[in-house]
Motif scaffolding. Sequence first.
Motif, PDB file in Angstrom:
ATOM      1  N   SER A 260       0.830  -1.203   0.000  1.00  0.00           N
ATOM      2  CA  SER A 260       0.000   0.000   0.000  1.00  0.00           C
ATOM      3  C   SER A 260       0.863   1.249   0.000  1.00  0.00           C
ATOM      4  N   THR A 261       1.984   1.186   0.725  1.00  0.00           N
ATOM      5  CA  THR A 261       2.851   2.354   0.760  1.00  0.00           C
ATOM      6  C   THR A 261       3.289   2.737  -0.644  1.00  0.00           C
ATOM      7  N   ILE A 262       3.584   1.743  -1.435  1.00  0.00           N
ATOM      8  CA  ILE A 262       4.023   2.042  -2.787  1.00  0.00           C
ATOM      9  C   ILE A 262       2.844   2.465  -3.646  1.00  0.00           C
ATOM     10  N   LEU A 263       1.762   1.706  -3.580  1.00  0.00           N
ATOM     11  CA  LEU A 263       0.682   1.929  -4.541  1.00  0.00           C
ATOM     12  C   LEU A 263      -0.112   3.188  -4.266  1.00  0.00           C
ATOM     13  N   LEU A 264      -0.160   3.610  -2.995  1.00  0.00           N
ATOM     14  CA  LEU A 264      -0.929   4.807  -2.684  1.00  0.00           C
ATOM     15  C   LEU A 264      -0.099   6.070  -2.803  1.00  0.00           C
ATOM     16  N   GLN A 265       1.084   5.947  -3.378  1.00  0.00           N
ATOM     17  CA  GLN A 265       1.957   7.108  -3.546  1.00  0.00           C
ATOM     18  C   GLN A 265       2.335   7.742  -2.218  1.00  0.00           C
ATOM     19  N   MET A 266       2.514   6.916  -1.211  1.00  0.00           N
ATOM     20  CA  MET A 266       2.892   7.499   0.069  1.00  0.00           C
ATOM     21  C   MET A 266       4.368   7.859   0.071  1.00  0.00           C
ATOM     22  N   VAL A 267       4.720   8.674   1.039  1.00  0.00           N
ATOM     23  CA  VAL A 267       6.125   9.034   1.177  1.00  0.00           C
ATOM     24  C   VAL A 267       6.898   7.772   1.567  1.00  0.00           C
ATOM     25  N   PRO A 268       7.973   7.459   0.884  1.00  0.00           N
ATOM     26  CA  PRO A 268       8.692   6.222   1.192  1.00  0.00           C
ATOM     27  C   PRO A 268       9.238   6.227   2.606  1.00  0.00           C
ATOM     28  N   LYS A 269       9.503   5.036   3.095  1.00  0.00           N
ATOM     29  CA  LYS A 269       9.791   4.901   4.510  1.00  0.00           C
ATOM     30  C   LYS A 269      10.995   5.681   4.975  1.00  0.00           C
ATOM     31  N   GLY A 270      12.054   5.711   4.199  1.00  0.00           N
ATOM     32  CA  GLY A 270      13.261   6.309   4.729  1.00  0.00           C
ATOM     33  C   GLY A 270      13.281   7.812   4.667  1.00  0.00           C
ATOM     34  N   VAL A 271      12.221   8.421   4.179  1.00  0.00           N
ATOM     35  CA  VAL A 271      12.248   9.851   3.913  1.00  0.00           C
ATOM     36  C   VAL A 271      11.358  10.568   4.915  1.00  0.00           C
ATOM     37  N   ASN A 272      11.936  11.557   5.561  1.00  0.00           N
ATOM     38  CA  ASN A 272      11.156  12.356   6.491  1.00  0.00           C
ATOM     39  C   ASN A 272      10.827  13.668   5.796  1.00  0.00           C
ATOM     40  N   ILE A 273       9.596  13.818   5.405  1.00  0.00           N
ATOM     41  CA  ILE A 273       9.256  14.938   4.530  1.00  0.00           C
ATOM     42  C   ILE A 273       9.368  16.270   5.268  1.00  0.00           C
ATOM     43  N   GLN A 274       9.135  16.246   6.546  1.00  0.00           N
ATOM     44  CA  GLN A 274       9.214  17.485   7.304  1.00  0.00           C
ATOM     45  C   GLN A 274      10.637  18.024   7.291  1.00  0.00           C
ATOM     46  N   VAL A 275      11.560  17.139   7.640  1.00  0.00           N
ATOM     47  CA  VAL A 275      12.970  17.535   7.675  1.00  0.00           C
ATOM     48  C   VAL A 275      13.440  17.943   6.289  1.00  0.00           C
ATOM     49  N   LEU A 276      12.985  17.188   5.313  1.00  0.00           N
ATOM     50  CA  LEU A 276      13.417  17.462   3.948  1.00  0.00           C
ATOM     51  C   LEU A 276      12.973  18.847   3.498  1.00  0.00           C
ATOM     52  N   THR A 277      11.717  19.171   3.724  1.00  0.00           N
ATOM     53  CA  THR A 277      11.247  20.475   3.262  1.00  0.00           C
ATOM     54  C   THR A 277      11.906  21.598   4.048  1.00  0.00           C
ATOM     55  N   ASP A 278      12.198  21.347   5.311  1.00  0.00           N
ATOM     56  CA  ASP A 278      12.910  22.382   6.063  1.00  0.00           C
ATOM     57  C   ASP A 278      14.273  22.650   5.448  1.00  0.00           C
ATOM     58  N   ARG A 279      14.982  21.571   5.139  1.00  0.00           N
ATOM     59  CA  ARG A 279      16.310  21.766   4.558  1.00  0.00           C
ATOM     60  C   ARG A 279      16.223  22.446   3.202  1.00  0.00           C
ATOM     61  N   LEU A 280      15.217  22.054   2.443  1.00  0.00           N
ATOM     62  CA  LEU A 280      15.083  22.660   1.126  1.00  0.00           C
ATOM     63  C   LEU A 280      14.774  24.137   1.240  1.00  0.00           C
ATOM     64  N   ALA A 281      13.953  24.486   2.208  1.00  0.00           N
ATOM     65  CA  ALA A 281      13.563  25.886   2.326  1.00  0.00           C
ATOM     66  C   ALA A 281      14.749  26.748   2.708  1.00  0.00           C
ATOM     67  N   HIS A 282      15.760  26.136   3.334  1.00  0.00           N
ATOM     68  CA  HIS A 282      16.899  26.931   3.762  1.00  0.00           C
ATOM     69  C   HIS A 282      17.985  27.057   2.715  1.00  0.00           C
ATOM     70  N   VAL A 283      17.769  26.495   1.558  1.00  0.00           N
ATOM     71  CA  VAL A 283      18.757  26.639   0.499  1.00  0.00           C
ATOM     72  C   VAL A 283      18.775  28.094   0.047  1.00  0.00           C
ATOM     73  N   PRO A 284      19.939  28.706  -0.030  1.00  0.00           N
ATOM     74  CA  PRO A 284      19.972  30.117  -0.433  1.00  0.00           C
ATOM     75  C   PRO A 284      19.505  30.283  -1.865  1.00  0.00           C
ATOM     76  N   GLY A 285      18.689  31.292  -2.086  1.00  0.00           N
ATOM     77  CA  GLY A 285      18.155  31.500  -3.423  1.00  0.00           C
ATOM     78  C   GLY A 285      16.723  31.038  -3.554  1.00  0.00           C
ATOM     79  N   VAL A 286      16.311  30.222  -2.632  1.00  0.00           N
ATOM     80  CA  VAL A 286      14.942  29.712  -2.692  1.00  0.00           C
ATOM     81  C   VAL A 286      14.042  30.604  -1.863  1.00  0.00           C
ATOM     82  N   SER A 287      13.051  31.206  -2.506  1.00  0.00           N
ATOM     83  CA  SER A 287      12.134  32.049  -1.738  1.00  0.00           C
ATOM     84  C   SER A 287      11.085  31.211  -1.043  1.00  0.00           C
ATOM     85  N   SER A 288      10.550  30.281  -1.778  1.00  0.00           N
ATOM     86  CA  SER A 288       9.576  29.393  -1.133  1.00  0.00           C
ATOM     87  C   SER A 288       9.443  28.138  -1.983  1.00  0.00           C
TER      88      SER A 288
END
Lengths: 430, 501
Positions: A260-288
């Motif tokens: 179900s994790t795969i078929l429902l397009q869920m976030v894969p197990k090893g990925v923490n989306i919260q942490v990921l988006t935080d890191r992405l937002a802090h990349v210089p040059g990225v407004s949002s």
Amino acid sequence: MGRYSGKTCRLIFMLVLTVGFFVAELVSGYLGNSIALVSDSFNMLSDLISLCVGLSTGRIARRSRRGPRATYGYSRAEAVGALSNAVFLTALCFTILVDSVLRLARPEPIDDAQLVLIVGTLGLAVNVVGLLVFQDWGACCRRPPAPPPAAAALRDVPGDTPEGEAAEAGDSPNDQKSPEEGSEKKKERKSEALNIRGVLLHVMGDALGSVVVVVTASIFYVRPLGDAACNWQCYIDPSLTIIMVFIILSSAFPLIKETSTILLQMVPKGVNIQVLTDRLAHVPGVSSLHEVHVWELASGKNIATLHVKCQTPADYQDAAYKIREIFHEAGVHSVTIQPEYVDHKTSQLLCSSPCISKACDSQLCCSQSEPPQAKTNGYTEKNNSCISTGHKDNGSSKRDIEIPIEDPAEDSLKNCDISDDKSQASSTRF
Amino acid sequence: RCWQNRRARLLCMLALTFLFFVVEVAVSRVTSSLAMLSDSFHMLSDVMALVVALVAVRFAQRTRATKKNTFGWVRAEVMGALVNAVFLTALCFTILLEAIERFTEPHEIQQPLVVIAVGVAGLIINLLGLCLFNHHGVGGHGHAHGHGHSHGARQQHPRVGPKPEPPPGDGEAALHREETSTLVENCSSSNGVSQEKLGDMKDDMADLQVNGNAGHYPLDEEEVEEDSSAQLNMRGVFLHVFGDALGSVIVVVNALLFYGLWNPCPEDGPCFNPCVNNHCMENATLSQTLGRANKSEQEGITVAGPCWLLYLDPVLCLIMVCILLYTTYPLLRESALILLQTVPKQIDVHSLNSKLRTLEGVEAIHELHIWQLAGSRIIGTAHIKCPDPSTYMMVAKRIKEIFHDEGIHATTIQPEFASVGSELGRGKCELPCRTQCALKQCCGTGEDSTAKKTEKSSSLSISCSEVVIEFPKTRRTKSESIPSVKLEANTDQNEQFESSL
């Protein structure tokens, strides 16, 4: 393909053995009037079906050619096959459960205990052989190493994109290749495992069924009932079968969850989306950022798409590389980034270039009209003030052609509140 | 509103079916009829299918992105449909096995009257369920046509969203339009503003007419298949109820015929039952009858009724299994194709690709992926190679329009700029992950360079070199405006010519 010939031989062997044994078990089950034996033989038949499903989906997935009908190939076939096998098994368990309950209501003794015992033992042997065969396959399927020409060609690419990518590319790929290969093999094993796990589950259920048959038959053989009424011995068969059903179900459930994790397009197990988006937002040059989506195509292959808002194209190009770095570290290697340029008129949080008209909103993967609550889908705002550049004028002139978003955005926000209220009202009404 | 409607129906049917299951179990205990007990468990499987569908509907209501699922849970209904279809196939399999069992050991029906009564009650409930779910039945035609025709008049505004006001008399349709209906209505004004602008642009682009017609189809789709994933889910339930109804029909028919035609063995006196294969009984009755026959020939021996009646049940079951499998297979196929991330049927990737390539400013396209999330939500991603950012800005809008015309509204376009010091602009991704990640990517960046090695090479990799060959003129005109890039562009060209040869 040469490397599959060994497996194919084994599989055909298993298939033939299972078919022969199914027929033998069925006949002796009727002769001996043992429901355990009959259901066990049908388990063999279902085993066959699950084997065919597992194999065919594995073959489809391995072929995995991209084409006009499937732009990602068919690598997902394994997950679908595994889910089908698990659901099939659950349904069979349900019917076996029903039969056992009926048997508990009307217990019947086993007539020909000796025959049932013999056939049951043989069945157990076949199942154990099957387990061994599949364990062997799943555990040590040795793939040849990753095709070297591709890696070599990629290695030769000099740094086209700026900064360190050239350094990374030419930078000692050899020592980076072997751990990658190792993990790649592990991932391959994992994806095989998903497909094979469905089949293994059936074989295991089969083996348990055989165990129950052997136990019941041996009890009846040692202490034959003759013409007496049914005593406690008659209740062993159904009760053991019920226990067996629960064991099988408890092992089928994790498989269902994983697929179900795969078929429902869920976030894969090893990925923490919260942490990921935080890191992405802090990349210089990225407004949002917005519309961050991460999903798993098949075991080990993660895909992401996102929209970033930047001030200038130069910002974007600097940021793009770093964004990819971050994703790479998170284990996502196929990323598609859509740059959008900051515009005073558009809110930082809404997409500057959704589909061409607002009316397509319901067809978007995620509704644009919904106000970005403090949910984690990358709706992060930077504190940088908007710096207007020459390029922004081009952008804004382009914006005139698009639907002006700010007014409908307000309207749509209002509408969303109204519609949210309505939907809430309707749910409470229910 | 629409969801409430679906949920209400599902819950109603669930309650009815469960009640009936309980009643059937009770009656079977009273009459000690095993056949009825096993039939009641078919109802239980119905209950399970309804539960699966309900869970899927509950999940699919949450279309917002969450921490666990960035797409929301819209796909749950497609998965519910697949699970139900596989479940139904498994049940068909077990019914088949039961039928085979009955062939070898035919049973008589005890107390056919009770069986008839309960069978008729079950049939009524199933017919009610069929009516409830028929709206979403095999294809949902009744709902579809209403919208399809009303849309026919809207030929001249192909690229604007769905019609501003819903058809007044179609209350059901209005209910089915989820919460975006108000959004659609209020946006019609803004659509009006853009419509004029779009109308201006329309004259410039001749191919819009073609696109208009091509785009019309997805508009029908989007109105009609507003919740096509929900339709899939309901179809699964419908098929279960249908199978159950067939089962009830068989039970009733069988019991009726049995009641009418069967000549049962009376409880007292000898009886010869030629149909039941029971060795002991045979010998006993035979010897008895032979003994009696010696005494008097007038004494009639009751022979149990026509044997073919006993085989009617399994035969009918076999027919039912065939019907069910035939009707379940399309549902299975459809939901599996969606879950496999295939391109939806109505979209032609080749033509989309060629439309995108013919745009000015687009040099190459790769990593074009189109897939269906659920229902009418189709998602596309592509990497577009352009000479420089300003060209991209001009072309970005048109790219989105092309996607929109195909019905793909959620797109992520990644521009790549070949001008930034590249030479192998042969359609290779400018921004892949690190080289060693090639095999973990969805499609591997190695595919472009090894395009010739794959036997069935995707058209996409070929198209990149094609683009370069086809448009030498445009590239030169571009190079005039951007003199700095000129030399590189030409050298690129030559290289690619040689390599393609």
